[in-house]
Design an enzyme around this catalytic site. Structure first.
Site, PDB file in Angstrom:
ATOM      1  N   HIS A 183       0.831  -1.210   0.000  1.00 53.96           N
ATOM      2  CA  HIS A 183       0.000   0.000   0.000  1.00 53.96           C
ATOM      3  C   HIS A 183       0.864   1.257   0.000  1.00 53.96           C
ATOM      4  O   HIS A 183       0.549   2.242  -0.674  1.00 53.96           O
ATOM      5  CB  HIS A 183      -0.912   0.011   1.228  1.00 53.96           C
ATOM      6  CG  HIS A 183      -1.863  -1.134   1.307  1.00 53.96           C
ATOM      7  ND1 HIS A 183      -1.717  -2.151   2.224  1.00 53.96           N
ATOM      8  CD2 HIS A 183      -2.973  -1.437   0.582  1.00 53.96           C
ATOM      9  CE1 HIS A 183      -2.705  -3.011   2.082  1.00 53.96           C
ATOM     10  NE2 HIS A 183      -3.468  -2.621   1.087  1.00 53.96           N
ATOM     11  N   GLN A 189      -8.799  -7.764 -10.635  1.00 54.85           N
ATOM     12  CA  GLN A 189      -9.455  -6.544 -10.185  1.00 54.85           C
ATOM     13  C   GLN A 189      -9.081  -5.367 -11.068  1.00 54.85           C
ATOM     14  O   GLN A 189      -9.945  -4.560 -11.447  1.00 54.85           O
ATOM     15  CB  GLN A 189      -9.067  -6.249  -8.733  1.00 54.85           C
ATOM     16  CG  GLN A 189      -9.620  -4.933  -8.201  1.00 54.85           C
ATOM     17  CD  GLN A 189      -9.295  -4.736  -6.732  1.00 54.85           C
ATOM     18  OE1 GLN A 189     -10.054  -5.134  -5.872  1.00 54.85           O
ATOM     19  NE2 GLN A 189      -8.153  -4.136  -6.455  1.00 54.85           N
TER      20      GLN A 189
END
Length: 300
Positions: free
Chosen positions: A43, A158
């Protein structure tokens, strides 16, 4: 850095910042990094990529509508204090941390579904999962109105699904796929890695190892067909007794179309992806390797 919970408050804050920038003759750019929290270096790498925008918005929301009835919504790892510390370190401007009642104040009757791309890989084993993903991401895009949105390629399906949604619905946002970030031993970073026991984690290294071997076999033309590549990957993963395969597949990318097993990899005029989902105990891990056409072209 400020933290906001209410969608309307975030919209007003961004509208205010855009207005102030426009008064100074500057068009403000906004980069969005959508996450479910329990942040790690993967992240952080997305946040560093987003830093090229004037304003970086990090969303942290464990989205209930992308979890199936037997999945790990209740036990999904959460650590808000650690997440905020990482966000501060990475110079995030706004952290959006809504509660479920903020995002879904009443049962949602509207969902976004991308056909075909969601019927394979994780979509096949997690029915409805991608409807939840596309719906919540569409909501975030409407709330934030970002110029750029950053997603990791660890979940390549995704990325493909969201890219299709953006194209089909003419959404005014540029999706930025970012490379998979791995531990020093090769394990792809995931919030779910904390569930693994020591032995499970050690055996899970077969995922990245088998993909690296597959890449070498393909680029050196030692494996020539999609079927042979799938068999080699499957055999390597099955060599670990704790590995329970959900799927091993080779598809076109980003279309995610299946290849006939007899198709020669170096004859295909596009990019391919080898994608894996494997359970170790109760922990389901995904990983993949992208084979770009330039890497598998026939030697002349």
């Amino acid at each position: 850095m400020i933290t906001i919970k209410e969608p309307k408050e975030l919209q007003q804050e961004l509208k205010r910042r855009r207005f102030e920038a426009a008064k100074q003759g500057h068009e403000l750019t906004v980069g969005l990094v959508p996450t479910m929290g329990f942040l790690h270096e993967g992240h952080a790498s997305l946040l560093r990529e987003a830093r090229s925008s004037d304003v970086v918005v990090l969303s942290i929301f464990v989205n209930p509508i992308q979890f199936g009835p037997n999945e790990d919504l209740d036990r999904y790892p959460r650590d808000a204090a650690r997440d905020l510390a990482l966000a501060e370190k990475e110079k995030v401007d706004i952290v959006f941390m809504p509660e479920v009642e903020h995002m879904y104040p009443q049962p949602t009757k509207t969902k976004i579904r991308v056909e075909e791309l969601t019927s394979r890989l994780c979509g096949a084993s997690r029915p409805g999962h991608f409807d939840g993903v596309t719906t919540v991401v569409a909501k975030l895009f409407h709330i934030v109105n970002p110029d750029f949105a950053y997603f990791g390629m660890k979940d390549a399906q995704q990325v493909a699904v969201l890219s299709q949604m953006v194209r089909d619905l003419n959404m005014d946002v540029q999706l930025v796929p970012c490379p998979i970030v791995r531990e020093s031993d090769g394990l792809a970073l995931s919030s779910r890695n904390v569930y693994l026991t020591g032995e499970q984690r050690a055996q899970a290294l077969i995922l990245s190892a088998s993909l690296k071997e597959a890449y070498d076999l393909v680029t050196e033309h030692k494996v020539t067909t999609a079927g042979e590549l799938k068999r080699r990957l499957t055999e390597r993963i099955q060599s670990k007794p704790l590995a329970e395969i959900d799927y091993v597949d080779v598809l076109t990318f980003p279309e995610l179309e299946p290849l006939d097993e007899q198709v020669r990899i170096d004859d295909y005029q596009g990019d391919l992806i080898a994608a894996l989902a494997v359970k170790f105990g109760n922990t389901r891990l995904i990983d993949n390797m992208l084979f770009e056409k330039k890497d598998v072209a026939l030697h002349v």
